[in-house]
Design an enzyme around this catalytic site. Structure first.
Site, PDB file in Angstrom:
ATOM      1  N   ASN B 388      14.903  -8.994 -16.123  1.00 32.08           N
ATOM      2  CA  ASN B 388      13.837  -9.981 -16.258  1.00 32.08           C
ATOM      3  C   ASN B 388      14.019 -11.131 -15.267  1.00 32.08           C
ATOM      4  O   ASN B 388      13.312 -11.226 -14.279  1.00 32.08           O
ATOM      5  CB  ASN B 388      13.798 -10.495 -17.707  1.00 32.08           C
ATOM      6  N   ASP B 389      15.013 -11.958 -15.511  1.00 31.30           N
ATOM      7  CA  ASP B 389      15.188 -13.144 -14.664  1.00 31.30           C
ATOM      8  C   ASP B 389      15.420 -12.803 -13.194  1.00 31.30           C
ATOM      9  O   ASP B 389      14.973 -13.518 -12.311  1.00 31.30           O
ATOM     10  CB  ASP B 389      16.356 -13.988 -15.188  1.00 31.30           C
ATOM     11  N   VAL B 390      16.108 -11.690 -12.926  1.00 28.59           N
ATOM     12  CA  VAL B 390      16.455 -11.373 -11.534  1.00 28.59           C
ATOM     13  C   VAL B 390      15.259 -10.840 -10.752  1.00 28.59           C
ATOM     14  O   VAL B 390      15.356 -10.630  -9.548  1.00 28.59           O
ATOM     15  CB  VAL B 390      17.626 -10.358 -11.447  1.00 28.59           C
TER      16      VAL B 390
END
Lengths: 103, 461
Positions: B388-390
């Site tokens: 998600n964040d990456v």
């Protein structure tokens, strides 16, 4: 040896050890960060020998109790650190059989 | 008779040399495995010769302690799943820190010189901080306490005050001034209690995503504590000093390198309480569009090039084996399959590579961020599995808490398929507008089951 020369010997050893640690780790590929962190985690398990001596030379009950706890913790650090690192690095073994390769 | 204790120092020196060679070997993928085996053998011999230390008593207690601690460490580490590796590193590191604090305490409870006592006080402080801080890190990663940053008003002032009080009580231990209301033992206990409290307070505000960096920092701190403890014996134990300082230096460098991989500074991680604040005022356009597994199978099977971006969600679902099957199926249909690995995918740098290697996915299929980023533009389908964040394009937008973190630019591909359990946010707790893009489709469900369905569908095509 006099105290002052003991002091400078100690400083010398600390500086050289710090430099060694720096050199050994620099320019390591990212994929090895985790195993190296785990491996160095194992290496500071050398505290176990300090804990053994501390407990072995303990005279009061207080010292014995704390020394015993230190030995338990240090031994867990050593074996746990070793097994974890070994398990991670197993994945990097070039001779290792790859599961499902023929699938 | 030959004095057996004479072998101790030469063995310790040999141990140090083998440790260094072991670390050196662990720095290269091909020799890495042998590195830990060497180091392990050296540690075993160093432990055995320590029993020869002159005037040593309490042998039964020592042996019992080794059996209990060693047994626990061994079995817990054998049984833990690969995905839980980060918290295991954290807990064993904490135990090392606790042992270092214990050794310092034993020394301070006996007759001391000012010089060795002051080193023991510093080593005890650092060891105790590493001990309690690592336990908090373990509890957060294990999910036993809330992984999000825990903050309260005036937190940093409170933390600094506790640290200052710990240092002051350490000074009381060392100088025992006549005006001090506390006895020597009382100030010693107070000193250790405050040090432990500071370790807890220091780790509480740190978010789960930053934990690897913090574990690495505690690892370096434990090393330093061990090194300082090496001086708290009648003659310095240089095996402890050198091994400890090497870990302290190497661990510090590793910490900085990890922080840099996330484009953050160590300072920012420690004091930033990352993810505690929400970005406001940014409206995300569009909506999330779901897709079925059968359609995904068609898209993948008729693509020329597919890049798979795995994240921690894949590891949690234990879907690595299914990913490997999917790769095999697609390759048998002539699809070019590559893996894009973000440096901090998973919970530790390199964690994802280890998990994929465990499933049997060859190294030459894995590409890191800088290698794979130029390739997304010409890629037919990117399959994001539990990451998600990456892959959050918010990292390119000024003002976002993620701003500046180098990401995988998956949104440049022709089609993006995101496998996700639900509509929740990532570890950093930030909305991901990738999910709302026109070329993005969401495939909801447990990654392992969903991938199984996709693999079956691809087989039938």
């Amino acid at each position: 040896m006099s105290d002052i020369s003991m002091f400078w010997t100690a400083v010398c050893i600390v500086v050289l050890a710090a430099f060694t640690g720096y050199v050994v780790i620099s320019r390591v590929p990212v994929i090895l960060h985790t195993p190296l962190m785990s491996g160095s985690n194992f290496i500071h398990g050398i505290i176990l020998i300090g804990a053994m001596v501390a407990l072995g030379l303990a005279t009061t009950l207080e010292q014995q109790v704390i020394g015993f706890i230190a030995v338990v913790l240090g031994a867990a650090n050593v074996t746990g650190g070793y097994v974890i690192t070994e398990r991670i690095l197993q994945m990097f073994d070039p001779g290792r059989k790859r599961p499902g390769k023929e699938a | 008779m030959f004095d057996l204790s004479l072998v101790i120092d030469p063995v310790y020196i040999a141990t140090i040399i083998i440790f260094i060679i072991g670390l050196q070997r662990m720095s290269h993928p091909l020799t890495a495995r042998s590195g830990i085996v060497w180091a392990g053998a050296a540690m075993l011999i160093a432990t055995l010769v320590t029993f020869l230390t002159p005037a040593l008593s309490n042998f039964a207690l020592i042996a019992l302690g080794i059996v209990i601690g060693g047994g626990f460490g061994y079995f817990a580490a054998k049984r833990v799943a690969m995905t839980d590796m980060p918290q295991m590193v954290a807990i064993y590191n904490g135990m090392g820190g606790g042992a270092a604090a214990g050794v310092a305490a034993v020394h301070l409870l006996g007759p001391t010189h000012f010089a060795t006592a002051s080193l023991a006080v510093v080593g005890g402080l650092i060891g105790a901080v590493s001990f309690s801080g690592s336990i908090i890190a373990f509890l957060k990663l294990q999910g036993w306490i809330r992984p999000r940053p825990i903050t309260f008003p005036g937190q940093q002032i409170v933390n600094m005050a506790v640290l200052a009080l710990a240092v002051i009580s350490g000074i009381l231990v060392l100088f025992q001034p006549s005006w001090s209301p506390l006895t020597y033992t009382a100030s010693l206990w107070l000193f250790f209690l405050l040090s432990l409290a500071f370790g807890i307070l220091m780790a509480l505000p740190i978010g789960g995503a930053d934990m690897p960096v913090v574990i690495s920092l505690f690892n370096a701190l434990t090393g330093l504590a061990v090194g300082l403890d090496g001086f708290s014996f009648a003659t310095p134990n240089y095996a402890m000093v050198i091994a400890g300082i090497i870990v302290g230096a190497a661990g510090s460098l590793l910490t900085v390198m990890m922080a840099r991989a996330m484009n953050r500074s160590v300072r920012n991680i420690l004091f930033g309480a990352f993810g505690a604040s929400e970005e406001t005022g940014v409206e995300i356009q569009g909506s999330m569009k779901a897709i079925e597994a059968d359609d995904v199978a068609v898209m993948l099977a008729y693509a020329e090039k597919v890049i798979i971006v795995p994240g921690y969600g894949m590891a949690v679902a234990q879907a690595q084996q299914k990913v490997k099957e999917l790769m095999d199926q697609l390759e048998s249909k002539g699809v070019l399959v590559k893996f894009g690995i973000h440096p901090v995918a998973g919970r530790m740098p390199g964690h994802m590579n280890v998990l994929l290697a465990e499933a049997g996915i060859p190294y030459d299929h894995l590409f890191d961020r800088d290698e794979i980023n130029p390739e997304f533009q010409g890629t037919d389908v990117v399959l994001v599995i539990g990451a998600n964040d990456v892959v959050n394009p918010a990292a390119h937008r000024q003002g976002s808490p993620l701003y500046g973190m180098p990401i995988l630019d998956v949104e440049q591909a022709k089609n993006v398929i995101v496998l996700k359990r639900g509509q929740g946010k990532g570890f950093a707790g930030i909305e991901n507008d990738l999910f709302y893009r026109d070329n993005t489709r969401m495939l909801y469900g447990d990654a392992k089951e969903t991938l199984g369905t996709v693999v079956q569908a691809v087989k039938k095509l």
